[in-house]
Design a protein around this motif. Structure first.
Motif, short mmCIF file in Angstrom:
data_model
loop_
_atom_site.label_atom_id
_atom_site.label_comp_id
_atom_site.label_asym_id
_atom_site.label_seq_id
_atom_site.Cartn_x
_atom_site.Cartn_y
_atom_site.Cartn_z
N ILE A 256 84.76 16.97 -11.07
CA ILE A 256 84.78 15.69 -10.82
C ILE A 256 85.79 14.92 -10.48
CG2 ILE A 256 82.62 15.82 -12.32
CD1 ILE A 256 84.25 15.89 -14.80
N VAL A 257 86.53 15.25 -10.65
CA VAL A 257 88.06 15.08 -10.29
C VAL A 257 88.00 13.79 -9.00
CG1 VAL A 257 89.23 17.31 -11.00
CG2 VAL A 257 89.38 16.80 -9.09
N ASP A 258 87.21 14.22 -8.19
CA ASP A 258 88.02 13.30 -6.90
C ASP A 258 85.86 13.18 -6.47
OD1 ASP A 258 88.17 11.72 -4.64
OD2 ASP A 258 89.26 13.64 -3.41
N LEU A 259 85.66 11.43 -6.81
CA LEU A 259 84.77 10.86 -6.50
C LEU A 259 84.62 10.01 -5.68
CD1 LEU A 259 82.83 10.26 -10.07
CD2 LEU A 259 83.26 12.24 -8.27
N GLN A 260 85.87 10.04 -4.50
CA GLN A 260 85.59 9.44 -3.69
C GLN A 260 85.92 10.43 -1.60
OE1 GLN A 260 86.09 6.08 -2.78
NE2 GLN A 260 85.43 6.04 -5.08
N THR A 261 85.12 11.27 -1.94
CA THR A 261 85.53 12.85 -1.28
C THR A 261 84.98 11.26 0.26
OG1 THR A 261 83.64 13.52 -1.16
CG2 THR A 261 86.03 14.58 -2.89
N PRO A 262 84.97 12.09 1.14
CA PRO A 262 84.33 11.62 2.70
C PRO A 262 83.48 11.84 2.13
CG PRO A 262 85.91 13.11 3.34
CD PRO A 262 86.30 13.36 1.82
N SER A 263 81.70 12.59 1.90
CA SER A 263 80.98 12.55 1.33
C SER A 263 80.31 11.40 0.61
CB SER A 263 80.44 13.56 1.02
OG SER A 263 81.08 14.39 -0.23
N HIS A 264 81.14 11.20 -0.53
CA HIS A 264 80.92 10.22 -1.56
C HIS A 264 81.33 8.72 -1.27
CE1 HIS A 264 80.53 11.42 -5.31
NE2 HIS A 264 81.34 12.69 -5.30
N GLN A 265 82.23 8.76 0.22
CA GLN A 265 82.06 7.42 0.76
C GLN A 265 81.57 6.60 2.19
OE1 GLN A 265 87.00 6.36 2.53
NE2 GLN A 265 87.32 8.53 0.93
#
Length: 448
Positions: A256-265
Motif C-alpha cells: 500500500i506504499v505505491d498506488l500509482q504503479t503502471p497498473s493503477h494508472q
C-alpha cells in the motif's frame, strides 16, 4: 401531463442505463455478465455515498457492500451445494479462528491426503467463508485434498446507526452471534495474525484430519493472496512446524506504499472511477487497514496520490530494489496515460502525519511482503495476474523478486481477464475464471 409513476419509471430506467454504461474492453469474454457485476459494485458505491447524508463516514460503503452481497449470497444466488455436493463440510475453529474444513469424497484407504489452506479475498473487509463456499468445495474435490477455508473475523461494531443499515447487516449475517475480524472494525495486523494462527494450528494437527503435514499448500485471491504470502513467510521463519509446500497467489494485493504503479494508472485510464478495483476503493481499503473506522476522506486521498510516504524513503536504494516501476515490463510503461513516479511526497500536513505515525507499519513485512529482506528459501510459488486489474503490478513485482532470490516461480498472466474473475459468487461463473482455476489445479496436483 406526465404522471408521477411514469416519471419515476423514466428516472429508474435512466439510472439503470447509467449503471450499465461503463467501459468494457472488447477482449473480455462474457462482457454482458461482466457489465452486470461492475454495475452492482457501482450501485453499492452510490448507496454508500448517499448514506453519508444520514451517517457521515467513508466506511459506510463497506457496510452497503457487505449487506448487498450477503443478501445475494443467502437469498438470491443458488446454494453453493451445487458445487461438489459430495465434499464434506465441517464448521469449526482452529486456535480460536473460525474455519470451514472440506474433506473430499475420494482418497486412498489408509493414506494421508494433502492439505490446502485457502484465504479468501475481499480487501480485508468484504465477503466470508460462506460466500466462497462453492469455490473451496471445488478446490477440495479437484485436488483431492482437505481444504481449510479461514474466516477473516469482524467484531459486532456499528459503522452506521440508521435502521436500513441494521437490516442490511442482518442480510450480511454480521450480527452479534458471528464475530469476524475484518477491517474497518479490526486493523493491521489482525487479519494476518488470525490467518497465521489457523494455519499454524492446522500444520501442528494435520494428522487429526488425515492430512500429511509435509504436503500442505496455501493460496488465496486478492487480499487473500497477500495473506497467503505473509503467512508463508512467517511459517518459513518458524522451525517448530513443517514449512508450507507451495503457495498460490491469485491477483494478489501486496503493498500500500505505491498506488500509482503502471497498473493503477492503466486501470484509471480505462475504467475511471468504475470497475472492480478502482483507485478510490483501493485507497479506502488501504486507509482502513491502518486507521479502521477512523479513516477519513483526506487520508484516503493521501493514499490514492502517494502522499503518505516520505521523499527519503522513495529515494532509498531499498525502495528502488522493491518498488521501482522498471521492474514492470516495458510495455506497461509506454502508454500516453503513464506518468513517472514522483519522489516529492509527502507535501502536506496529513502526508507527513501519516508517514510519521505509520512508517513502521508500511515497512513491516507482515504488511508489505515485498519488503521482506531475504526472500530465498520460500516454497514453489504460482502467481496469477490479469490484465484488467489495478493490482496487476504487485503480482508481477513479487514474481520478479522471488525469481531473483532463487525461488521456483510460475507466473501466469491472462490478457483478457479481470480482477475477481475466478469467483464472484455461486451461479456467477466466468469461463476465463474456470480456465485459470483448472491451470492452477494442474500446478498444485503436480507439486503437492
Amino acid at each position: 401531463m406526465m404522471s408521477w409513476t411514469r416519471l419515476f419509471l423514466l428516472i429508474l430506467i435512466g439510472y439503470v442505463a447509467f449503471l450499465l454504461y461503463l467501459p468494457v474492453p472488447s477482449n473480455i469474454d462474457q462482457g454482458v455478465k461482466y457489465r452486470s457485476v461492475t454495475a452492482l459494485a457501482k450501485l453499492c458505491q452510490h448507496v454508500g455515498l448517499l448514506s453519508q447524508i444520514f451517517a457521515p463516514g467513508v466506511t459506510n460503503v463497506i457496510t452497503i457492500h457487505r449487506g448487498v452481497f450477503g443478501f445475494l449470497t443467502h437469498y438470491v444466488l443458488p446454494s453453493s451445494d451445487i458445487y461438489a455436493p459430495d465434499v464434506k463440510l465441517e464448521r469449526t475453529t482452529f486456535d480460536g479462528v473460525k474455519v470451514h474444513v472440506y474433506t473430499p469424497p475420494g482418497g486412498r484407504e489408509g493414506e494421508l491426503l494433502p492439505g490446502f489452506v485457502y484465504l479468501h479475498g475481499g480487501g480485508f473487509a468484504l465477503f466470508d467463508v460462506d460466500h466462497y463456499d462453492g469455490m473451496t468445495r471445488q478446490i477440495s474435490k479437484e485436488l483431492n485434498a482437505v481444504v481449510v477455508s479461514v474466516e477473516l473475523r469482524q467484531r459486532c461494531g456499528q459503522i452506521m446507526n440508521i435502521p436500513i443499515v441494521l437490516k442490511i447487516r442482518r442480510w450480511g449475517h454480521v450480527g452479534p452471534d458471528r464475530r469476524y475480524r475484518r477491517t474497518p472494525e479490526y486493523t493491521f495486523p489482525i487479519p494476518h495474525e488470525d490467518s497465521l494462527k489457523a494455519t499454524r494450528w492446522f500444520l501442528k494437527n494435520a494428522g487429526k484430519y488425515g492430512v500429511d503435514a509435509n504436503r500442505v499448500g496455501i493460496g488465496g485471491d486478492s487480499a487473500g493472496g497477500y495473506l497467503s504470502a505473509t503467512v508463508t513467510q512467517a511459517i518459513q521463519d518458524d522451525s517448530n512446524i513443517p514449512n508450507i509446500k507451495l503457495q498460490v497467489l491469485i491477483y494478489p494485493w501486496l503493498q500500500i506504499v505505491d498506488l500509482q504503479t503502471p497498473s493503477h494508472q492503466d486501470y484509471r485510464h480505462i475504467f475511471g472511477s468504475n470497475g472492480i478495483v478502482f483507485s478510490e476503493s483501493v485507497g479506502l481499503l488501504a486507509a482502513m487497514s491502518i486507521y479502521g473506522e477512523e479513516a477519513t476522506q483526506t487520508q484516503v486521498q493521501a493514499f490514492m496520490t502517494n502522499n503518505h510516504t516520505s521523499k527519503e524513503f522513495k529515494n532509498s536504494a531499498f525502495y528502488e530494489s522493491r518498488m521501482s516501476h522498471s521492474i514492470v515490463p516495458d510495455k506497461y510503461r509506454t502508454g500516453s496515460f503513464y506518468t513517472e513516479p514522483s519522489n516529492q511526497y509527502p507535501n502536506s500536513v496529513i502526508g507527513h502525519k501519516i508517514w510519521s505515525e505509520s512508517k513502521q507499519l508500511f515497512l513491516d513485512q507482515r504488511m508489505s511482503p515485498l519488503f521482506r529482506e531475504d526472500l530465498s528459501g520460500l516454497p514453489p510459488t504460482y502467481i496469477v495476474t490479469v490484465e484488467y486489474d489495478s493490482l496487476r503490478d504487485d503480482g508481477i513485482i513479487y514474481a520478479k523478486l522471488l525469481e531473483q532470490a532463487g525461488v521456483d516461480v510460475t507466473w501466469r498472466h491472462y490478457e483478457d481477464a479481470f480482477h475477481g474473475v475466478v469467483w464472484v459468487g455461486p451461479g456467477i461463473i466466468f469461463d476465463k475464471g474456470t480456465k485459470i482455476l483448472d491451470e492452477m489445479y494442474a500446478f498444485v496436483r503436480d507439486r503437492l
